[in-house]
Design a protein around this motif. Structure first.
Motif, PDB file in Angstrom:
ATOM      1  N   GLY A   1       0.847  -1.196   0.000  1.00 55.34           N
ATOM      2  CA  GLY A   1       0.000   0.000   0.000  1.00 55.34           C
ATOM      3  C   GLY A   1       0.875   1.235   0.000  1.00 55.34           C
ATOM      4  O   GLY A   1       0.554   2.254  -0.618  1.00 55.34           O
ATOM      5  N   THR A   2       2.003   1.127   0.689  1.00 55.76           N
ATOM      6  CA  THR A   2       2.959   2.234   0.760  1.00 55.76           C
ATOM      7  C   THR A   2       3.462   2.610  -0.631  1.00 55.76           C
ATOM      8  O   THR A   2       3.491   3.796  -0.984  1.00 55.76           O
ATOM      9  N   THR A   3       3.854   1.607  -1.431  1.00 56.25           N
ATOM     10  CA  THR A   3       4.380   1.947  -2.766  1.00 56.25           C
ATOM     11  C   THR A   3       3.253   2.420  -3.697  1.00 56.25           C
ATOM     12  O   THR A   3       3.511   3.208  -4.615  1.00 56.25           O
TER      13      THR A   3
ATOM     14  N   PHE B   1      -4.805   0.778  -2.399  1.00 56.32           N
ATOM     15  CA  PHE B   1      -5.230  -0.339  -1.556  1.00 56.32           C
ATOM     16  C   PHE B   1      -4.005  -0.959  -0.902  1.00 56.32           C
ATOM     17  O   PHE B   1      -2.906  -0.893  -1.458  1.00 56.32           O
ATOM     18  N   SER B   2      -4.215  -1.600   0.236  1.00 57.29           N
ATOM     19  CA  SER B   2      -3.153  -2.412   0.839  1.00 57.29           C
ATOM     20  C   SER B   2      -3.639  -3.844   0.971  1.00 57.29           C
ATOM     21  O   SER B   2      -4.789  -4.083   1.351  1.00 57.29           O
ATOM     22  N   PHE B   3      -2.750  -4.796   0.644  1.00 52.51           N
ATOM     23  CA  PHE B   3      -3.035  -6.209   0.854  1.00 52.51           C
ATOM     24  C   PHE B   3      -2.022  -6.803   1.835  1.00 52.51           C
ATOM     25  O   PHE B   3      -1.588  -7.939   1.693  1.00 52.51           O
TER      26      PHE B   3
ATOM     27  N   THR C   1      -2.383  -7.606   7.633  1.00 50.07           N
ATOM     28  CA  THR C   1      -3.303  -7.048   8.626  1.00 50.07           C
ATOM     29  C   THR C   1      -4.563  -6.472   7.988  1.00 50.07           C
ATOM     30  O   THR C   1      -5.430  -5.963   8.690  1.00 50.07           O
ATOM     31  N   LYS C   2      -4.648  -6.504   6.670  1.00 51.68           N
ATOM     32  CA  LYS C   2      -5.797  -5.920   5.994  1.00 51.68           C
ATOM     33  C   LYS C   2      -6.842  -7.002   5.662  1.00 51.68           C
ATOM     34  O   LYS C   2      -6.580  -8.190   5.809  1.00 51.68           O
ATOM     35  N   ASN C   3      -7.992  -6.588   5.163  1.00 53.97           N
ATOM     36  CA  ASN C   3      -9.102  -7.536   4.958  1.00 53.97           C
ATOM     37  C   ASN C   3      -8.774  -8.631   3.948  1.00 53.97           C
ATOM     38  O   ASN C   3      -9.213  -9.757   4.077  1.00 53.97           O
TER      39      ASN C   3
HETATM   40  C1  LIG Z   1      -1.757  -0.374   6.031  1.00 49.34           C
HETATM   41  C2  LIG Z   1      -1.839   1.049   5.655  1.00 49.34           C
HETATM   42  C3  LIG Z   1      -0.941   1.619   4.749  1.00 49.34           C
HETATM   43  C4  LIG Z   1       0.275   0.892   4.219  1.00 49.34           C
HETATM   44  O1  LIG Z   1       0.022  -0.291   3.572  1.00 49.34           O
HETATM   45  P1  LIG Z   1       1.216  -1.381   3.433  1.00 49.34           P
HETATM   46  O2  LIG Z   1       0.639  -2.371   2.481  1.00 49.34           O
HETATM   47  O3  LIG Z   1       1.446  -1.947   4.789  1.00 49.34           O
HETATM   48  O4  LIG Z   1       2.393  -0.679   2.898  1.00 49.34           O
HETATM   49  C5  LIG Z   1      -1.119   2.939   4.392  1.00 49.34           C
HETATM   50  N1  LIG Z   1      -2.116   3.670   4.891  1.00 49.34           N
HETATM   51  C6  LIG Z   1      -2.999   3.168   5.779  1.00 49.34           C
HETATM   52  C7  LIG Z   1      -4.089   4.034   6.295  1.00 49.34           C
HETATM   53  C8  LIG Z   1      -2.874   1.840   6.198  1.00 49.34           C
HETATM   54  O5  LIG Z   1      -3.731   1.354   7.095  1.00 49.34           O
END
Ligand SMILES: *Cc1c(COP(=O)(O)O)cnc(C)c1O
Length: 375
Positions: free
Chosen positions: A55-57, A175-177, A180-182
């Motif tokens: 999600g960061t990238t 989006f983040s996968f 810890t995400k859904n």
């Molecule tokens: C988890 C999260 C991210 C980062 O996602 P990663 O996949 O861990 O890099 C960014 N913003 C929010 C609000 C998040 O909860």
């Protein structure tokens, strides 16, 4: 001990990962990546979706595609994960933090316009807990001032605002996968693009500055370095894991919503008695049960609550240390306006265990332990 999170697993992941290995295609943009792209684009009616390594990238790509650079300012909440701000800082731009509203802990849309200067270039709307920001207002402010909107929908996969999928409303969606995400692929994410003019630029940026995607589609006969870029594409093995999760997305969503609703009902009377504050879901939002949190009286009570829960065998966590008061936030950014809720409410907020497949027995144990604290 009841853990705070268990990474989602539905079953076919192992078979799909095995297939990816047997396909002799374990690098990026293989068959499973393409399947995920197609699924995400269709399900969310997104212009274009590109899987990323996190999600960061995805946020970093969005910041670069907005053309951010030194001297520019970006408005975002301070109550968020560090990645929201690092994506801005990496471009040389300055994060300008604005207070959140207490009902959703999202950017307070009524405080954004006051933070706009002639240097402001973008707004990052973080959909906290998978509950949408007030997007109509945010998009109108952006339009009026000529700003880009990046949706940090890391927590908002499968949520909607007025019927539209989070991540598809702004210029860019992320989006983040993460586990810890859904929905997960271990580490991974996706960038959602709304405008056609960004598609090719995004592909080049993601593929080390080359036009490899255009070449593979047969649109050019040479594959070469054409612009700046990096490597933002995940392995097809990770995409294989994700594809199994996406195919089970409705089942995972329903299961999480069941858990969320059980918590919500179980604490209704505590809220009536003024002992806790429960999350609010605005009428125009359909959420994805990303997390269940309670707000307690203050920091001291929260510390005692987390200790009590641990003594009862339940792991609860808190977040975030507001970014504007963190060491890097002080160095790179600034808070605009008054911090009414960001610090005070982040001190009171506690998250309860929430994961796909949580046993009814464990859910009851968490509820009983939490209620016992207020007895
Ligand atoms: C988890 C999260 C991210 C980062 O996602 P990663 O996949 O861990 O890099 C960014 N913003 C929010 C609000 C998040 O909860």
């Amino acid at each position: 001990m009841i853990p705070f999170n268990i990474p989602p697993f539905v079953g076919p992941e192992l078979e799909y990962v095995k297939q990816a290995v047997q396909n002799h295609k374990i690098c990026g943009d293989g068959p499973f990546t393409k399947k995920c792209h197609a699924w995400l684009e269709k399900r969310f009616q997104a212009g274009k979706v590109l899987l990323t390594t996190s999600g960061t990238t995805a946020l970093e790509m969005a910041a670069i595609l907005c053309g951010l650079g030194p001297g520019d300012e970006v408005i975002l909440p301070s109550f968020t994960f560090s990645s929201t701000a690092t994506s801005v800082v990496l471009t040389g731009a300055t994060p300008v933090f604005v207070d959140v509203r207490p009902d959703t802990m999202n950017l307070d849309e009524t405080k954004i316009e006051d933070a706009v200067t002639d240097k402001t270039r973008a707004i990052i709307a973080v959909h906290y807990a998978g509950v949408a920001c007030e997007m109509d207002t945010i998009m109108a402010i952006a339009k009026k001032h000529g700003l880009k909107v990046i949706e940090d929908a890391a927590q908002g996969v499968m949520s909607t605002y007025k019927g539209r999928a989070l991540g598809t409303i702004g210029d860019f969606g992320c989006f983040s996968f993460h586990e810890t995400k859904n929905y997960s692929m271990g580490e991974g994410g996706a960038l959602l693009l709304r405008h056609k003019e960004d598609y090719e630029k995004a592909e080049i940026l993601r593929e080390k500055g080359t036009n490899r995607s255009v070449f593979l589609r047969g649109q050019v006969d040479k594959y070469t370095w054409v612009d700046y870029g990096s490597s933002y594409l995940p392995s097809d093995m990770n995409a294989a894991y994700l594809y199994a999760q996406l195919k089970a997305a409705d089942a995972i969503n329903e299961n999480r919503l069941h858990i969320w609703n059980r918590y919500h009902e179980a604490f209704a009377d505590l809220e009536e008695k003024g002992l806790v504050v429960r999350p609010t879901i605005p009428e125009e939002c359909v959420h994805n049960a990303h997390m269940y949190y309670l707000k307690l009286k203050d920091l001291e009570e929260r510390t005692a609550f987390i200790r009590h829960m641990r003594d009862c065998g339940v792991l609860c966590v808190f977040h975030y240390i507001p970014l504007h008061s963190a060491p890097a936030g002080l160095k790179f950014g600034r808070f605009h306006g008054e911090d009414v809720y960001t610090t005070a409410d982040s001190d009171r907020l506690v998250r309860l265990p929430m994961f796909y497949g949580m046993e009814e027995r464990d859910l009851n144990r968490v509820i009983d332990a939490a209620r016992l604290f207020f007895h």
